[in-house]
Scaffold this motif. Sequence first.
Motif, PDB file in Angstrom:
ATOM      1  N   LYS A  42     -29.827  -5.686 102.898  1.00  0.00           N
ATOM      2  CA  LYS A  42     -28.572  -5.222 102.296  1.00  0.00           C
ATOM      3  C   LYS A  42     -27.616  -6.389 102.066  1.00  0.00           C
ATOM      4  O   LYS A  42     -26.988  -6.500 101.015  1.00  0.00           O
ATOM      5  CB  LYS A  42     -27.919  -4.156 103.195  1.00  0.00           C
ATOM      6  CG  LYS A  42     -28.602  -2.795 103.118  1.00  0.00           C
ATOM      7  CD  LYS A  42     -27.895  -1.768 103.992  1.00  0.00           C
ATOM      8  CE  LYS A  42     -28.555  -0.397 103.852  1.00  0.00           C
ATOM      9  NZ  LYS A  42     -27.952   0.618 104.720  1.00  0.00           N
ATOM     10  N   GLN A 102     -26.416  -7.634  98.392  1.00  0.00           N
ATOM     11  CA  GLN A 102     -24.976  -7.662  98.083  1.00  0.00           C
ATOM     12  C   GLN A 102     -24.559  -9.050  97.605  1.00  0.00           C
ATOM     13  O   GLN A 102     -23.795  -9.199  96.646  1.00  0.00           O
ATOM     14  CB  GLN A 102     -24.165  -7.246  99.318  1.00  0.00           C
ATOM     15  CG  GLN A 102     -22.672  -7.077  99.018  1.00  0.00           C
ATOM     16  CD  GLN A 102     -21.882  -6.633 100.236  1.00  0.00           C
ATOM     17  OE1 GLN A 102     -22.438  -6.220 101.250  1.00  0.00           O
ATOM     18  NE2 GLN A 102     -20.566  -6.700 100.135  1.00  0.00           N
ATOM     19  N   LYS A 159     -17.146  -2.132  99.552  1.00  0.00           N
ATOM     20  CA  LYS A 159     -16.991  -0.677  99.417  1.00  0.00           C
ATOM     21  C   LYS A 159     -17.893  -0.149  98.299  1.00  0.00           C
ATOM     22  O   LYS A 159     -18.573   0.868  98.463  1.00  0.00           O
ATOM     23  CB  LYS A 159     -15.521  -0.346  99.108  1.00  0.00           C
ATOM     24  CG  LYS A 159     -15.159   1.113  99.389  1.00  0.00           C
ATOM     25  CD  LYS A 159     -13.709   1.390  99.022  1.00  0.00           C
ATOM     26  CE  LYS A 159     -12.761   0.870 100.093  1.00  0.00           C
ATOM     27  NZ  LYS A 159     -11.351   1.248  99.821  1.00  0.00           N
ATOM     28  N   GLU A 197     -21.601  -0.315  99.456  1.00  0.00           N
ATOM     29  CA  GLU A 197     -21.934   0.725 100.439  1.00  0.00           C
ATOM     30  C   GLU A 197     -22.101   2.089  99.778  1.00  0.00           C
ATOM     31  O   GLU A 197     -22.970   2.871 100.146  1.00  0.00           O
ATOM     32  CB  GLU A 197     -20.854   0.797 101.527  1.00  0.00           C
ATOM     33  CG  GLU A 197     -21.086  -0.147 102.688  1.00  0.00           C
ATOM     34  CD  GLU A 197     -22.478  -0.014 103.303  1.00  0.00           C
ATOM     35  OE1 GLU A 197     -22.925   1.113 103.580  1.00  0.00           O
ATOM     36  OE2 GLU A 197     -23.152  -1.047 103.469  1.00  0.00           O
ATOM     37  N   LYS A 255     -25.710   3.920 100.234  1.00  0.00           N
ATOM     38  CA  LYS A 255     -25.852   5.187 100.963  1.00  0.00           C
ATOM     39  C   LYS A 255     -26.768   6.166 100.232  1.00  0.00           C
ATOM     40  O   LYS A 255     -27.330   7.072 100.832  1.00  0.00           O
ATOM     41  CB  LYS A 255     -24.477   5.829 101.150  1.00  0.00           C
ATOM     42  CG  LYS A 255     -23.729   5.308 102.361  1.00  0.00           C
ATOM     43  CD  LYS A 255     -22.379   5.982 102.480  1.00  0.00           C
ATOM     44  CE  LYS A 255     -21.584   5.343 103.623  1.00  0.00           C
ATOM     45  NZ  LYS A 255     -20.201   5.845 103.651  1.00  0.00           N
TER      46      LYS A 255
END
Length: 918
Positions: free
Chosen positions: A665, A669, A677, A680, A684
Amino acid sequence: MSGLFAHLEGRRAIIDRRAIAERLEALAAETRDSGKRRRALVGELRAALEEGRAEVARRLIAQPSSGRLAAQATAFLIDQIVRLSYDFTVDHLYPANNRSAGERITVIAVGGYGRAEMAPFSDVDIGFLTPFKQTSWTEQVIEAQLYTLWDLGLKVGHSSRSLDEMVRAAKDDLTITTALLEGRFVWGDRDLYDQAAARFDAEVVAGNARHFVAEKLAERDERHKRMGDSRYVVEPNVKEGKGGLRDLHTLFWIGKFIHRVRTVPELVDAGLLTAKELRQFSRAENFLLAVRCHLHILAGRAEDRLTFDFQREIAARMQFADRPGKSPVERFMQLYFLHAKSVGDLTGTFLAHLDEQMAARGRRFLPTIRRRPGKLNGFVLDRGRLALPSDDFFEADPVRLLEIFALADKYGLEIHPQAMRQARHDAKLIDGKIRRIARANELFLDVLTSPRDPETVLRWMNEAGVFGRFVPDFGRVVAQMQFDMYHHYTVDEHTIRAIGLLSDIEQNRLKEDHPLSTAIMDQIQSRRVIYVAVLLHDIAKGRGGDHSVLGAELALRVCPRLGLSEAETETVSWLVRYHLLMSATAFKRDLADFKTILDFAQVVQSPERLRLLLVLTVVDIRAVGPGVWNSWKRQLLTELYDAAEEVLRLGHKQRGREVRIASKKEEAQALLRMEGKDFEKLAKRLPESYWIAEPVEVIAANMLHIQQAGNAPLHIAAVPDDDRGATLVMVLAADHPGLFYRIAGGIHLAGGNIIDARIHTTRDGLALDNFLVQDPLGRPFAEAGQIVRLTRAIEDALANRQKLLPKLEARALPRTRAEAFRVAPNVFVDNKASNRFTVIEVNAQDRPALLNQLAYALFQSKVTVHSAHVATYGERAVDTFYVTDLIGDKIDGGARVKSLEKRLLEAAGSSSEDAVAA
């Protein structure tokens, strides 16, 4: 009759020139119309040519290994056709009573025709020579004769020159020099031919030997590079390939240019071949000519590449039979490669003799590699090469047959070809007693595990026959081909290349391609174990049965003899037994399923074995042939290694798994440069299994794809991925039954070949499917137009805008080479390989739309596909599916499993797309 054809029996059964000449005379007497006369000539000669070729073909069937006789018979046939054509043209089409001194013509055969070495559809290389510049009469005669030969359907390579022009052209062009070197009188003015031959010798050949030899050897090296620089390529070019006919021709051309010999046996008198080597030359030439003649007859045209589809037929024509563990075609190709090896041996010794004859005192005519003499234990240096002090040096102590190679490796020396010749002769001295001598085994192991260049020295050892004598089980796989489209080399060549790759990895020469394997080599406890395991991994091929199991048993016998300890022997045996485990798991199983990792780790049991197995797997795959290894395979093997290493280190805990997901992750990113934000929110939506299954680059591409899709019900994107040599096709759509097979059908309609497919379901119920796709030539779809066509085809398939079945049926099946093979379809349903899914593995003949057919069969069976893994091994495809029923349970009812197997077998065995849905 020319002495060239003196040994050719029943010449009139091939063509009766006298009888045909009489018929032509009668036809000429019937009409004075030159057009009718020419048509009559062509008709007679065409019938004679067809009958002659049929007779040559009959003789070849009766004596299928007599290549030289068939080649000479064809040349004899063409000679008579040319003579009849010439006489008729001069006597009846363009008669001239008072010809001047300049109106003389000699017809010469050059090149292969000049050697009288013609396969049934070889080019007819012919030259017309005149004393001076051509007159109108000579032009008419030459043109008429050429038209006659063309009308007969012959492919004619021709030239028309005066004697002065011939000399100038030969001086300027090496190809013309070589062709004329083999020039042979066919018909016409004999005195003129003798003049031409004398001028060629005096003005072209004399004093130019060094230049000619250097040019021919450079030309040979360039040809080898072009054809694949190995004589062990499994689809060899009989004429131009390494170890093929052209290599033999090169030796003869060089000998002929220097010593003006007329036939190959005269090379013995010239000191360039021994009587034994002459027999070797003759056997190889005869066999290769036979293969080439069969090849032409089967193809119905000039064809020199011995492709898989012809190999089986020629093996049958040459009467090869089955033997335990070896099919007729494998026995035929093994003999082919042994002859190719023999040609390589001859080349080495021939060039050594040449070097002796042409070099100045103390210097070498031919170039050499570096040399650094040291303590030579009785061996001597001959102009920088390792040589023998006497011919009986090996006989006095046969262990020296191994020591010479160990010294060559240690000091970076070439071995003198005379010493190589003696080693070949004396290799038979290596018997059971010599094999048990500890010093001999130490020397062999020194070469095998050399930190310098073991590949080169082992290849020399193999060429000399010492390798196969010292390790007899290796001797059994020398020149043994594997009759499939996956393996590019014979077993011995594959093994030696794998050892070379292992050395390259250890010496940091392949760090960019194999960073993990390079790092691991420093951690391996016993170098001897990995080198011996690579040597033995395929040693039991061709014996019938599972070569991994048989090879593991062999290792238990061979390793102690080589001096390995009990623990090392056990490890080598284990590695040979399971050398295919890691690739099978990585390429045919879902690495996101934790049970896959646990089952693999349970077999491996130790980190050291895991390290050894990874390195063995990498070199084994890379040594299969060019283009087989790619970064997609590297990615899968790395994933499996990391996951298994973690289990072996931490046991069954999955804490490390969570750490790896977090790490991916972070990397994704960073790659996307996305706010925490926003990232995520996207992350999710993706399940844990997704993060394990996909590499970081694909994750980043997927997240960008999801972001760009917004709330669209369907979003398709395609991104070329040069590292993987394929295009990543991403489809985000509402999940529904049949989605997978429809996407696969759309991709195939766009001309795509799916090499991998991973099916994911997001936490909010969307299907996220990733496909790695190549074009029919194995390249990525990279052009904008190709990508638009690909995405549009998927959209159309999903929207059901067109019927898939008729479109798929209309697509022709490419890759006709695969038709030489028959892969019986097999379906394995495994409920133990995964805790959550039923694993279905389908083995079938690879063909377009196979994945589409299988996916549709699963759809019809009301099965949900969770992931699919496509592996191809030449003509064989292995497609693995992780599936459940529609409510998410395994498929374990006996009747249900049988029904599923039956449907998949029908789809796998289908010869057309009739298993594909509309």
